[in-house]
Scaffold this motif. Structure first.
Motif, PDB file in Angstrom:
ATOM      1  N   ASP A 189       0.859  -1.176   0.000  1.00 21.02           N
ATOM      2  CA  ASP A 189       0.000   0.000   0.000  1.00 21.02           C
ATOM      3  C   ASP A 189       0.902   1.235   0.000  1.00 21.02           C
ATOM      4  OD1 ASP A 189      -1.603   2.283   0.941  1.00 21.02           O
ATOM      5  OD2 ASP A 189      -3.176   0.781   1.241  1.00 21.02           O
ATOM      6  N   LEU A 198       0.108   3.959   2.731  1.00 23.00           N
ATOM      7  CA  LEU A 198       0.499   3.586   4.091  1.00 23.00           C
ATOM      8  C   LEU A 198       2.022   3.568   4.235  1.00 23.00           C
ATOM      9  CD1 LEU A 198      -2.049   0.718   4.851  1.00 23.00           C
ATOM     10  CD2 LEU A 198      -2.090   3.083   5.667  1.00 23.00           C
ATOM     11  N   SER A 253      -3.469  -5.881  -1.822  1.00 25.32           N
ATOM     12  CA  SER A 253      -3.656  -4.591  -1.168  1.00 25.32           C
ATOM     13  C   SER A 253      -4.017  -4.818   0.297  1.00 25.32           C
ATOM     14  CB  SER A 253      -4.766  -3.796  -1.851  1.00 25.32           C
ATOM     15  OG  SER A 253      -4.396  -3.476  -3.176  1.00 25.32           O
ATOM     16  N   PHE A 254      -3.536  -3.930   1.149  1.00 26.60           N
ATOM     17  CA  PHE A 254      -3.665  -4.129   2.593  1.00 26.60           C
ATOM     18  C   PHE A 254      -5.125  -4.226   3.047  1.00 26.60           C
ATOM     19  CE2 PHE A 254      -4.196  -2.194   6.833  1.00 26.60           C
ATOM     20  CZ  PHE A 254      -3.480  -3.112   7.594  1.00 26.60           C
ATOM     21  N   TYR A 255      -5.940  -3.220   2.769  1.00 26.71           N
ATOM     22  CA  TYR A 255      -7.293  -3.191   3.325  1.00 26.71           C
ATOM     23  C   TYR A 255      -8.189  -4.308   2.778  1.00 26.71           C
ATOM     24  CZ  TYR A 255      -6.276   1.216   5.675  1.00 26.71           C
ATOM     25  OH  TYR A 255      -5.747   2.182   6.510  1.00 26.71           O
ATOM     26  N   TYR A 304      -7.261  -7.194   1.816  1.00 23.45           N
ATOM     27  CA  TYR A 304      -6.765  -8.459   2.359  1.00 23.45           C
ATOM     28  C   TYR A 304      -7.250  -8.673   3.784  1.00 23.45           C
ATOM     29  CZ  TYR A 304      -3.608 -12.337   3.338  1.00 23.45           C
ATOM     30  OH  TYR A 304      -3.093 -13.581   3.670  1.00 23.45           O
ATOM     31  N   ILE A 305      -7.084  -7.645   4.651  1.00 26.66           N
ATOM     32  CA  ILE A 305      -7.475  -7.835   6.048  1.00 26.66           C
ATOM     33  C   ILE A 305      -8.994  -7.882   6.206  1.00 26.66           C
ATOM     34  CG2 ILE A 305      -5.359  -6.775   6.896  1.00 26.66           C
ATOM     35  CD1 ILE A 305      -7.050  -4.304   7.664  1.00 26.66           C
ATOM     36  N   ALA A 306      -9.725  -7.391   5.204  1.00 25.70           N
ATOM     37  CA  ALA A 306     -11.185  -7.502   5.261  1.00 25.70           C
ATOM     38  C   ALA A 306     -11.625  -8.951   5.075  1.00 25.70           C
ATOM     39  CB  ALA A 306     -11.824  -6.619   4.192  1.00 25.70           C
ATOM     40  N   ARG A 313      -9.111 -12.423   8.535  1.00 30.10           N
ATOM     41  CA  ARG A 313      -9.068 -11.820   9.862  1.00 30.10           C
ATOM     42  C   ARG A 313      -7.984 -12.442  10.736  1.00 30.10           C
ATOM     43  NH1 ARG A 313     -11.002  -7.141   9.522  1.00 30.10           N
ATOM     44  NH2 ARG A 313     -11.463  -7.084  11.765  1.00 30.10           N
ATOM     45  N   LYS A 323       1.207  -0.837  11.295  1.00 29.04           N
ATOM     46  CA  LYS A 323      -0.160  -0.544  10.866  1.00 29.04           C
ATOM     47  C   LYS A 323      -1.151  -1.515  11.494  1.00 29.04           C
ATOM     48  CE  LYS A 323      -3.396   1.586   8.785  1.00 29.04           C
ATOM     49  NZ  LYS A 323      -3.775   2.940   9.249  1.00 29.04           N
ATOM     50  N   GLN A 331      -4.375  -0.769  13.884  1.00 29.54           N
ATOM     51  CA  GLN A 331      -5.709  -1.319  13.655  1.00 29.54           C
ATOM     52  C   GLN A 331      -6.215  -2.107  14.867  1.00 29.54           C
ATOM     53  OE1 GLN A 331      -6.403   0.486  10.594  1.00 29.54           O
ATOM     54  NE2 GLN A 331      -7.582  -1.355  10.170  1.00 29.54           N
TER      55      GLN A 331
END
Length: 509
Positions: A428, A431, A458-460, A462-464, A467, A482, A486
């Protein structure tokens, strides 16, 4: 008696020069083969490999124009052809770089021998092997190819200027000078010493040498298609920060492999002999040195060859993104000038020649011998030498993220070979810039994920989806910081040389 011995050595080298070159070449290629097999692909080399594997040359060009890589396409095109025949390999993929440095060493022998002695010609060839060019001989990037092209261009120009086989050497000059830029953008600076030398010739002759001028112009024309790609690379690397320290670092980087006690001692002795000689000449003593005049245009070109690393680093004020390693193309110029200076500034008894060439030869043979010691062929597998990472990749319960900036890409590349679809890199640029101050690596990773099968996420997003996952941190990176911002639960599982394995669990939104 000593003079006679040196004369006999030079005569023997001259009479058997092709055998000498063949023997030295075999030793160099054997040593380089071992080093290549024992060296895993690095971060930049993975870019070359993945670029070479794009579906077509058109897609390769488009991807480079989109910022996939900051290097010109010549090496990737050569690798593409090699891979089609023999596949990807630690030696096969690096063949163009190996051949580039080898060609440069052979050309330097011929170039310097003509301007000094056969012994110093050998010294010039060996000296190149003790510059940063030796490191780039086993890197699948354009640096080694640029080294070879610049050496050939210098040789072709001097031969054409001397009127020897001009048609052949004019063609060589055009192709080599143009190809140098297709291998490395910064090698465009190699035009400077040749153009300056030609200007000096034209000034003395009262008119330009139009065939050579046409050859240089044709070389420049060959590079014109690269303009859009060079502009993209400039935008990606625009970091105009140049200091005096950066210039010193460029020379230090180029000459760092010379830092062996034997070579340092030889350099000290040779400098001492040169100072005594100069002092004697200033004191009007009868000193046996070569007082014949070198061509003015070669003196001008030689001075600029020595200054090229400084000029290149200063160009960063305008173009940005210039690093000491980008000046490797200047190594042939330094390797040519130093032996010629020794020849001109020391007595023709040949003592300085023997000390310098002898130290280089002894160090070279030592390096060749060390390449074949037990364990030299051992390949330090980037993944299998990290048990914690291996266990994470073999655990199918959770995905694996590899973090750490530059070190992460080679790990991802080798992980994908033996554990496909098990690991990813999160990138990202926003970031990265926010948390580290630089987004260059992440911008490259985003382009890599867009154009190649590399698992760059992409970071967001992926983490969506994920978990919980395992995180292997191999170097300094923004990701762990980061994740903690979060409010993720980041727990260390195992620490090992080269990295740390964490478990990551994102809290509920």
């Amino acid at each position: 008696m000593f003079d006679d011995a040196i004369a006999r050595i030079n005569d023997a080298i001259d009479r058997h020069r092709w055998r000498v070159l063949a023997g030295a070449s075999a030793a160099f290629l054997a040593m380089t083969l071992v080093r290549a097999y024992a060296t895993p692909f690095g971060h930049d080399e993975v870019y070359t490999i993945l670029t070479s594997q794009l579906p077509s040359q058109t897609s390769m060009w488009t991807a480079l124009d989109d910022g996939l890589d900051v290097m010109p396409p010549l090496f990737a095109l050569a690798a593409r052809g090699l891979h089609a025949v023999v596949g990807v390999g630690p030696f096969a993929t690096r063949v163009p770089a190996i051949l580039g440095v080898w060609v440069a060493a052979v050309v330097l022998f011929v170039l310097v021998r003509r301007r000094s002695t056969p012994l110093l010609g050998v010294a010039a060839a060996l000296l190149l092997c003790f510059t940063a060019a030796s490191r780039d001989a086993i890197e699948a990037r354009g640096y080694g190819v640029a080294v070879g092209c610049v050496a050939v261009a210098l040789y072709a120009w001097t031969e054409a200027a001397a009127g020897r086989r001009r048609p052949r050497h004019l063609v060589m000059l055009t192709l080599a000078l143009g190809a140098a830029v297709w291998a490395q953008y910064h090698a465009a600076l190699a035009f400077l010493p040749i153009v300056a030398g030609e200007a000096a010739r034209a000034s003395r002759a009262g008119r330009p040498d139009w065939p050579i001028a046409a050859a240089i112009a044709a070389a420049a024309a060959i590079t014109l298609p690269l303009a859009p790609l060079a502009e993209t690379a400039w935008r990606l690397n625009a970091d105009p920060l140049v200091t005096l320290r950066a210039i010193v670092d460029a020379y230090a980087f180029l000459l760092a492999p010379l830092g062996q006690w034997l070579l340092i001692g030889a350099i000290v002795v040779v400098v001492g002999i040169a100072l005594v000689t100069i002092a004697g000449a200033l004191g009007h003593q009868d000193v046996d040195i070569d007082t014949s005049r070198m061509p003015w245009h070669e003196l001008v070109a030689g001075a600029l060859l020595v200054l090229l690393p400084a000029i290149g680093m200063l160009s960063g004020v305008v173009f940005g993104g210039v690093a000491p390693r980008d000046m490797v193309f200047a190594a042939p110029g330094l390797a040519a000038v130093v032996p010629v200076l020794i020849y001109r500034l020391t007595p023709r008894s040949g003592l300085a020649d023997v000390v310098f060439a002898g130290a280089l030869a002894a160090s070279f043979l030592g390096s060749v011998t060390a390449s074949f010691l037990p364990g030299a062929f051992a390949f330090p597998h980037p993944i299998r030498s990290r048990p914690a990472l291996v266990r994470a990749l073999e655990d199918r319960n959770q995905p694996v993220v590899i973090a750490g900036g530059v070190p992460s890409l080679p790990l991802l590349y080798y992980a994908a070979k033996d554990w496909p679809d098990r690991a990813a890199i999160l990138a990202d640029p926003t970031l990265a810039r926010e948390l580290t101050g630089s987004d260059r690596i992440d911008r490259g990773y985003v382009a890599l994920g867009t154009w190649t099968p590399a698992a760059i996420e992409s970071f967001y997003p992926y983490i969506a989806i994920h978990r919980t996952f395992l995180l292997y941190e191999a170097g300094s990176d923004w990701l762990v910081a980061k994740l903690r911002q979060q409010r993720a639960i980041v727990e260390e599982i195992e620490r090992e040389p080269g990295g740390t394995l964490f478990s990551v669990r994102l809290r509920s939104p």
